[in-house]
Each structure stands twice: as structure tokens, then as C-alpha cells.
Design an enzyme around this catalytic site. Sequence first.
Site, PDB file in Angstrom:
ATOM      1  N   SER A   1       0.814  -1.227   0.000  1.00 41.61           N
ATOM      2  CA  SER A   1       0.000   0.000   0.000  1.00 41.61           C
ATOM      3  C   SER A   1       0.842   1.270   0.000  1.00 41.61           C
ATOM      4  CB  SER A   1      -0.933   0.018   1.229  1.00 41.61           C
ATOM      5  OG  SER A   1      -1.921  -0.953   1.070  1.00 41.61           O
TER       6      SER A   1
ATOM      7  N   LEU B   1       3.464   1.410  -5.152  1.00 37.98           N
ATOM      8  CA  LEU B   1       4.433   0.736  -6.037  1.00 37.98           C
ATOM      9  C   LEU B   1       3.824  -0.498  -6.681  1.00 37.98           C
ATOM     10  CD1 LEU B   1       7.681   1.098  -3.886  1.00 37.98           C
ATOM     11  CD2 LEU B   1       6.794   2.636  -5.674  1.00 37.98           C
ATOM     12  N   GLY B   2       2.484  -0.607  -6.627  1.00 36.40           N
ATOM     13  CA  GLY B   2       1.812  -1.709  -7.326  1.00 36.40           C
ATOM     14  C   GLY B   2       1.885  -3.035  -6.600  1.00 36.40           C
ATOM     15  N   SER B   3       1.905  -3.019  -5.276  1.00 34.48           N
ATOM     16  CA  SER B   3       1.988  -4.294  -4.551  1.00 34.48           C
ATOM     17  C   SER B   3       0.766  -5.158  -4.833  1.00 34.48           C
ATOM     18  CB  SER B   3       2.130  -4.052  -3.045  1.00 34.48           C
ATOM     19  OG  SER B   3       0.951  -3.496  -2.482  1.00 34.48           O
ATOM     20  N   SER B   4      -0.417  -4.527  -4.978  1.00 32.63           N
ATOM     21  CA  SER B   4      -1.619  -5.329  -5.257  1.00 32.63           C
ATOM     22  C   SER B   4      -1.535  -5.946  -6.651  1.00 32.63           C
ATOM     23  CB  SER B   4      -2.877  -4.468  -5.153  1.00 32.63           C
ATOM     24  OG  SER B   4      -2.929  -3.502  -6.204  1.00 32.63           O
ATOM     25  N   ALA B   5      -1.097  -5.155  -7.608  1.00 33.79           N
ATOM     26  CA  ALA B   5      -1.019  -5.647  -8.999  1.00 33.79           C
ATOM     27  C   ALA B   5       0.058  -6.714  -9.126  1.00 33.79           C
ATOM     28  CB  ALA B   5      -0.741  -4.477  -9.946  1.00 33.79           C
ATOM     29  N   SER B   6       1.179  -6.532  -8.432  1.00 34.04           N
ATOM     30  CA  SER B   6       2.256  -7.527  -8.502  1.00 34.04           C
ATOM     31  C   SER B   6       1.817  -8.833  -7.838  1.00 34.04           C
ATOM     32  CB  SER B   6       3.519  -6.991  -7.816  1.00 34.04           C
ATOM     33  OG  SER B   6       4.627  -7.808  -8.102  1.00 34.04           O
TER      34      SER B   6
ATOM     35  N   ASP C   1      -1.339  -0.477 -13.744  1.00 32.24           N
ATOM     36  CA  ASP C   1      -0.486  -1.253 -12.824  1.00 32.24           C
ATOM     37  C   ASP C   1      -0.288  -2.674 -13.325  1.00 32.24           C
ATOM     38  OD1 ASP C   1      -1.458   0.232  -9.609  1.00 32.24           O
ATOM     39  OD2 ASP C   1      -0.832   1.108 -11.519  1.00 32.24           O
TER      40      ASP C   1
END
Length: 317
Positions: free
Chosen positions: A111, A114-119, A160
Site C-alpha cells: 500500500s 508501487l503496485g503491490s496489489s497488482a504484482s 499497474d
Amino acid sequence: MVVVESPAKVILFGEHAVVYGYRAISMAIDLKTTCTVEESDTTIINLKDLKKSLKIPIEEILNLNVNEYGDFRYVLCAIKNTILYLLSHKNLDLKDLKPFKLTITSQIPISCGLGSSASTTISTIKGISAFYERPLDDNEIATIGYHVEKEVQGKASVTDTATITYKGLLEIENNTIRRIEGGLKDFIKSCKFLICYCEERKKKTAELVNEVANHKNRDDIFKLIEKVVDTSKTTFDKEIFGELMYINHNLLKRLGVSTPKLDEVVEIGKTYGYGAKLTGAGGGGCVIILVNENKEDELINKLKEKGVEYFECRMVY
Ligand SMILES: Nc1ncnc2c1ncn2[C@@H]1O[C@H](COP(=O)(O)OP(=O)(O)OP(=O)(O)O)[C@@H](O)[C@H]1O
Ligand SMILES: C[C@@](O)(CCO)CC(=O)[O-]
Ligand SMILES: [Mg+2]
């Protein structure tokens, strides 16, 4: 056992506006999420970084309302959408659905923009596809990933999930993707960017995106952001590029997604670097600074003085 990885991303210009079809520029960076999937007697989801585990039958995953599962929602939605796709497009049969243990670990701060959800989403899609031996191409992976983020968040762009799938430097417009090569990519590769972790977000991307949806001047601001994006595409000068980052940040501030801490670090990046802006959904998280090599020591000293964690990010392509 299957082991797959996905990078992180930073949005150089255009976050939030891109959700409404305006142009944005994003780049994959060298932080990674790893997904392992192995045979198991029962289906278990391990979120190692969050120290959470969930035992859940596949049949329940295929019929769940993802937003009832908190931090598991992206992974479960990715599993659900990938298996449903494999069943309908890749000759996977319900009898082939052997249980698995899926584990996620990531270097990407959660959160933080840096796109942690997308990664997490993309590595889960790749992991399930490999575990059931039904290969997916990048277009299939990116499309499934986008639908996962949209289902979880209510609103999302392809930015993302596409950036993390295709890697490199991308321009996004109206949810179409153009890989940027040549001039701007070579210029970006000549730049040094620091990612500064400023503060924990109080809101998730979904909430921030929905707040912007209700902003009365959002489209006027989006149009100004798109002018910044278009100017950046032919700007191979660090002074100007840094100024464009700063302009984009102040437009995001007008949208209400910045915070005093983000603004403080952006000002440091503006004074001791070429420029800076928040990256991602905002509401906290990270700032990206374009480093001025002539003042780098002063920049580092100032960030340390303020207790700001930072790291150099490099494009992954
Ligand atoms: N390492 C991880 N393990 C499990 N789930 C994760 C992990 N990292 C992120 N997630 C999931 O993604 C959610 C955070 O997504 P969110 O979109 O709010 O932040 P972000 O993707 O880091 O930021 P942005 O969307 O602005 O780039 C977490 O609440 C969790 O559900
Ligand atoms: C805020 C946003 O533009 C980027 C989040 O990283 C949302 C999206 O594009 O889906
Ligand atoms: Mg996200």
C-alpha cells in the site's frame, strides 16, 4: 512446485487521470513478488509478509465475494478469475482442480503506490496457470489482472497490471497500452530515480480512487495532467522533466490525494533534485525523486535528516 515472479511499478505521470482514459506513463521497477504453488491435500493461501493463512476449498473460491476476505481479496480474486478462465478457454476440467498451497512473498512495500496489489495479482495468475499446466500469454495475464483489480477496487485502469506484466516503459491511454522505445526510454535509463517511503497510507487505492471520482473539478485537473504527460514524451532534459514531475504532483495535490508528509518530501526533491512527485494512488506511501547528480549528497543528507527511507529504483524491461 511452481515458482513465479513479478516486478513492481512506478507511475511517472498520470495516475488517477488514467482511470478516466487520459494518458499516463509508467515503468516496471526492480522489486519483486514471488508466488509459489505446490501440491497439497487441501487448498491453503499463505500471505507470508502479512503473516496470514487461509484454508479454503476451491469450490468456495470460485463462488466468493472477494471483498469479504480482507487482505486475501486480490489473491483470491486472482485465483478465481484465472481458474474460471482456464476452465472456459484452456480445456481445464473441474475434475482437474487438484488442491494447492499458494504462498506469496514480496519485496514491495504494501500500500505504498508501487503496485503491490497488482504484482501480487499478476504473480498469482502466473502461478495458478503454471500449476495447472495451462500456459497464458502476456495479453491474457494482463487482461485477467486488470479484471481482478477492477473487481476488487470497483474502478481501475490497466496501468499497474499491464506495467507489471509487460515490463519496461509504457504509455497508457483509454486502457490501451503502447510500449515506449527509443528517445524517452533511453532518456529515462540515463536518469537516476530515488523512491522515498514517506508514510503509511491510511486508505487503500480503492478508497482513494473513489474519492477522486467525487471531486468536482477532476476533469479540468485531468486535462492539465495530460498536458504534462504529453510534454514529458519529448522532453529529454532533466531540469524540464523534473519540473513536469513537480507540476504533476501539485495537480494531484489539488485532487486531494497528497498529504503534508508527501508534500514535504516532494519539496526536498524539488530543492535538492531536479523534481519529485507522489507515485501511485497517494494518500501516503511513496515519492519518486529525479536525482540531480550535482546535489545528490545534499539530497541524501536531507532525507536522512528527515528520517525518510529511500532506495534507488531501476527500470525492469
Ligand atoms: N505481499 C503481499 N502479500 C499479500 N497481499 C498483498 C501483498 N502486497 C499487497 N497485497 C494486497 O494488496 C493490497 C494493497 O493494495 P493497494 O492497491 O491498496 O496498494 P498498492 O498496490 O501497493 O498501491 P498502488 O495501487 O497505489 O500502486 C493489500 O491490502 C493486500 O490485499
Ligand atoms: C490511482 C491509479 O491511477 C494508480 C494506482 O497505482 C489507479 C489505477 O490506475 O488503477
Ligand atoms: Mg494497487
